[in-house]
Design a protein around this motif. Sequence first.
Motif, PDB file in Angstrom:
ATOM      1  N   ALA A   1      28.815  21.933  17.395  1.00 31.69           N
ATOM      2  CA  ALA A   1      29.401  20.792  18.104  1.00 31.69           C
ATOM      3  C   ALA A   1      29.904  19.727  17.143  1.00 31.69           C
ATOM      4  N   ASN A   2      29.212  19.543  16.030  1.00 34.79           N
ATOM      5  CA  ASN A   2      29.578  18.506  15.076  1.00 34.79           C
ATOM      6  C   ASN A   2      30.735  18.906  14.174  1.00 34.79           C
ATOM      7  N   ARG A   3      31.263  20.100  14.393  1.00 34.75           N
ATOM      8  CA  ARG A   3      32.428  20.552  13.630  1.00 34.75           C
ATOM      9  C   ARG A   3      33.596  20.889  14.568  1.00 34.75           C
ATOM     10  N   ASP A   4      33.520  20.380  15.788  1.00 29.62           N
ATOM     11  CA  ASP A   4      34.538  20.695  16.790  1.00 29.62           C
ATOM     12  C   ASP A   4      35.869  20.030  16.443  1.00 29.62           C
ATOM     13  N   GLU A   5      36.905  20.862  16.274  1.00 29.72           N
ATOM     14  CA  GLU A   5      38.236  20.347  15.916  1.00 29.72           C
ATOM     15  C   GLU A   5      38.784  19.377  16.960  1.00 29.72           C
ATOM     16  N   ALA A   6      38.382  19.561  18.224  1.00 30.61           N
ATOM     17  CA  ALA A   6      38.883  18.687  19.278  1.00 30.61           C
ATOM     18  C   ALA A   6      38.421  17.248  19.089  1.00 30.61           C
ATOM     19  N   VAL A   7      37.349  17.047  18.355  1.00 30.15           N
ATOM     20  CA  VAL A   7      36.798  15.710  18.124  1.00 30.15           C
ATOM     21  C   VAL A   7      37.036  15.245  16.695  1.00 30.15           C
ATOM     22  N   PHE A   8      36.885  16.162  15.719  1.00 27.24           N
ATOM     23  CA  PHE A   8      36.880  15.770  14.308  1.00 27.24           C
ATOM     24  C   PHE A   8      38.104  16.235  13.521  1.00 27.24           C
ATOM     25  N   GLY A   9      39.034  16.941  14.183  1.00 21.32           N
ATOM     26  CA  GLY A   9      40.170  17.469  13.424  1.00 21.32           C
ATOM     27  C   GLY A   9      39.706  18.565  12.483  1.00 21.32           C
ATOM     28  N   ASP A  10      40.112  18.493  11.227  1.00 20.97           N
ATOM     29  CA  ASP A  10      39.646  19.463  10.239  1.00 20.97           C
ATOM     30  C   ASP A  10      38.143  19.276  10.058  1.00 20.97           C
ATOM     31  N   PRO A  11      37.314  20.265  10.464  1.00 22.97           N
ATOM     32  CA  PRO A  11      35.868  20.057  10.401  1.00 22.97           C
ATOM     33  C   PRO A  11      35.321  19.912   8.989  1.00 22.97           C
ATOM     34  N   ASP A  12      36.083  20.355   7.992  1.00 23.57           N
ATOM     35  CA  ASP A  12      35.623  20.278   6.607  1.00 23.57           C
ATOM     36  C   ASP A  12      36.084  19.015   5.887  1.00 23.57           C
ATOM     37  N   GLU A  13      36.845  18.172   6.564  1.00 21.11           N
ATOM     38  CA  GLU A  13      37.308  16.933   5.936  1.00 21.11           C
ATOM     39  C   GLU A  13      36.194  15.900   5.954  1.00 21.11           C
ATOM     40  N   CYS A  14      35.837  15.402   4.785  1.00 26.12           N
ATOM     41  CA  CYS A  14      34.791  14.387   4.667  1.00 26.12           C
ATOM     42  C   CYS A  14      35.436  13.008   4.741  1.00 26.12           C
ATOM     43  N   ARG A  15      35.192  12.293   5.830  1.00 29.01           N
ATOM     44  CA  ARG A  15      35.753  10.960   6.026  1.00 29.01           C
ATOM     45  C   ARG A  15      34.627   9.975   6.248  1.00 29.01           C
ATOM     46  N   LEU A  16      34.678   8.884   5.520  1.00 26.54           N
ATOM     47  CA  LEU A  16      33.623   7.888   5.616  1.00 26.54           C
ATOM     48  C   LEU A  16      33.921   6.819   6.658  1.00 26.54           C
ATOM     49  N   ASP A  17      35.042   6.959   7.368  1.00 23.32           N
ATOM     50  CA  ASP A  17      35.424   5.955   8.363  1.00 23.32           C
ATOM     51  C   ASP A  17      35.374   6.502   9.783  1.00 23.32           C
ATOM     52  N   ARG A  18      34.633   7.570  10.012  1.00 24.45           N
ATOM     53  CA  ARG A  18      34.578   8.146  11.356  1.00 24.45           C
ATOM     54  C   ARG A  18      33.791   7.256  12.314  1.00 24.45           C
ATOM     55  N   ASP A  19      34.061   7.437  13.597  1.00 25.12           N
ATOM     56  CA  ASP A  19      33.312   6.759  14.645  1.00 25.12           C
ATOM     57  C   ASP A  19      31.918   7.372  14.697  1.00 25.12           C
ATOM     58  N   ALA A  20      30.910   6.588  14.390  1.00 21.29           N
ATOM     59  CA  ALA A  20      29.542   7.105  14.331  1.00 21.29           C
ATOM     60  C   ALA A  20      29.068   7.640  15.677  1.00 21.29           C
ATOM     61  N   GLU A  21      29.663   7.175  16.770  1.00 19.25           N
ATOM     62  CA  GLU A  21      29.227   7.590  18.100  1.00 19.25           C
ATOM     63  C   GLU A  21      29.503   9.067  18.372  1.00 19.25           C
ATOM     64  N   THR A  22      30.474   9.656  17.676  1.00 17.57           N
ATOM     65  CA  THR A  22      30.807  11.062  17.938  1.00 17.57           C
ATOM     66  C   THR A  22      29.910  12.020  17.164  1.00 17.57           C
ATOM     67  N   ASN A  23      29.193  11.514  16.163  1.00 15.29           N
ATOM     68  CA  ASN A  23      28.351  12.360  15.320  1.00 15.29           C
ATOM     69  C   ASN A  23      27.022  12.635  16.032  1.00 15.29           C
ATOM     70  N   LEU A  24      26.725  13.917  16.269  1.00 16.03           N
ATOM     71  CA  LEU A  24      25.515  14.306  16.994  1.00 16.03           C
ATOM     72  C   LEU A  24      24.371  14.673  16.055  1.00 16.03           C
ATOM     73  N   LEU A  25      24.409  14.177  14.845  1.00 14.53           N
ATOM     74  CA  LEU A  25      23.373  14.488  13.863  1.00 14.53           C
ATOM     75  C   LEU A  25      21.982  14.210  14.411  1.00 14.53           C
ATOM     76  N   TYR A  26      21.819  13.107  15.136  1.00 11.79           N
ATOM     77  CA  TYR A  26      20.518  12.752  15.700  1.00 11.79           C
ATOM     78  C   TYR A  26      20.517  12.866  17.222  1.00 11.79           C
ATOM     79  N   GLY A  27      21.465  13.625  17.766  1.00 15.17           N
ATOM     80  CA  GLY A  27      21.538  13.797  19.202  1.00 15.17           C
ATOM     81  C   GLY A  27      22.272  12.651  19.868  1.00 15.17           C
ATOM     82  N   ALA A  28      22.082  12.539  21.177  1.00 15.07           N
ATOM     83  CA  ALA A  28      22.729  11.478  21.961  1.00 15.07           C
ATOM     84  C   ALA A  28      22.007  11.367  23.291  1.00 15.07           C
ATOM     85  N   GLY A  29      22.288  10.294  24.016  1.00 14.12           N
ATOM     86  CA  GLY A  29      21.676  10.107  25.324  1.00 14.12           C
ATOM     87  C   GLY A  29      20.229   9.669  25.228  1.00 14.12           C
ATOM     88  N   ILE A  30      19.472   9.887  26.291  1.00 15.04           N
ATOM     89  CA  ILE A  30      18.100   9.382  26.348  1.00 15.04           C
ATOM     90  C   ILE A  30      17.170  10.099  25.375  1.00 15.04           C
TER      91      ILE A  30
END
Length: 408
Positions: free
Chosen positions: A305-334
């Motif tokens: 999910a965290n490499r989905d092109e529909a959200v992140f474009g090139d999944p291998d591109e390292c960008r330090l200005d991404r919207d933190a809300e889209t990153n599911l590293l620590y999950g989301a919701g309750i």
Amino acid sequence: MTDLFAPDSHDWDPRADSVQRDQMAAYDEMRRRCPVAYSDYLQWSLFRHEDVMRVLTDHETFSNAASRHLSVPNAMDPPEHTRFRRLIEPYFSPEAMASFEPHCREIAESVVARLPQTGEIEAMAELGQNFALEIQCAFMGWPSSLHEPLRDWIRQQHDATLAGDRERLEKLALEFDGVIRELLETRRTAGAAAPDDVTTRLLRETVEGRPLRDEEIVSIIRNWTVGELGTIAASVGILVRYLAEHPNLQARLRGEPELLPAAIDEILRLDAPLMSNRRVTTKPVMIGGRRLEAGEKLTLLWGAANRDEAVFGDPDECRLDRDAETNLLYGAGIHVCPGAPLARMELRLIMEALLADTIHLALIADKPAIRARFPAGGYSAVPVRWRAERQGSSPDLVRPMGKKDPAG
């Protein structure tokens, strides 16, 4: 990658060699070809960001109660989850993190300082695992004498998981629970003389006006410890490998350490330290074009999910200005990870210590990193060449190998 697909009516085989050799690449392929896929091993697997977010935000249809064992609060739904979550969150508050930070920094710097001044290291064992063991024991208030028993327990659990040895896993779980119960009993016996640490404070907690039962405390501590030891070590291995492969980003972070929090989250988006979580459906539902009946088990694949092109474009591109809300590293919701503030602080401090103490990290051409096998994420071994920035260090550097360096 045709061997991703099982030879029968199932959509794929998560245990195929082609998957295990590089889980990230295999999940990228599945996300494009079969984003909601069935297998005997994982049941329904979800690969797309959109589908995973739907599950995370609809806890009425997708329940967390997917474990056969008590798991507080991981395998709970509201309102039960809410009561325990309210109890747990203060342990990871800004005030709690500020109090623990000096000790955390001291441990990070000590682990790095014990590395050789120059040469080759295996970053998972010598850096990631050592740091994870020491920092978790320090956070819980446990003695350093537990470091090696815990390391051995992790190794045995890993081997039993890969072998599918359920009997051994059950025995190891009981052994670990026994260690926790001994720690609790020691503090009860000490009474007012017990150390004022996280473990002791859990003994004093109440929920709905009653004290926590021992099995609830054991479950909380088990979830914190097993999750921490595995994911922090895996995260350190991923981060070290990535920076060794990308010297420009490595140099930039040495000069601008304030960028580390964003860089760490982004690198761990690219390469997941925690591969999956589970859910179970409470009623029939359509998702990703597939119909699931009530009681179906789902596996949410964070690394996909965290490499989905529909959200992140090139999944291998390292960008330090991404919207933190889209990153599911620590999950989301309750069910977003309550320990995320602790994990972020620990990773920031260990990487600050490493970059401050080195002038060179590079991959070793004839010793590639070895990928971990599911359910683990990241790597089982990360050999790197390093040189410390300590008195007497030589300025002669070995040219690091690597691909195109993003964010440099």
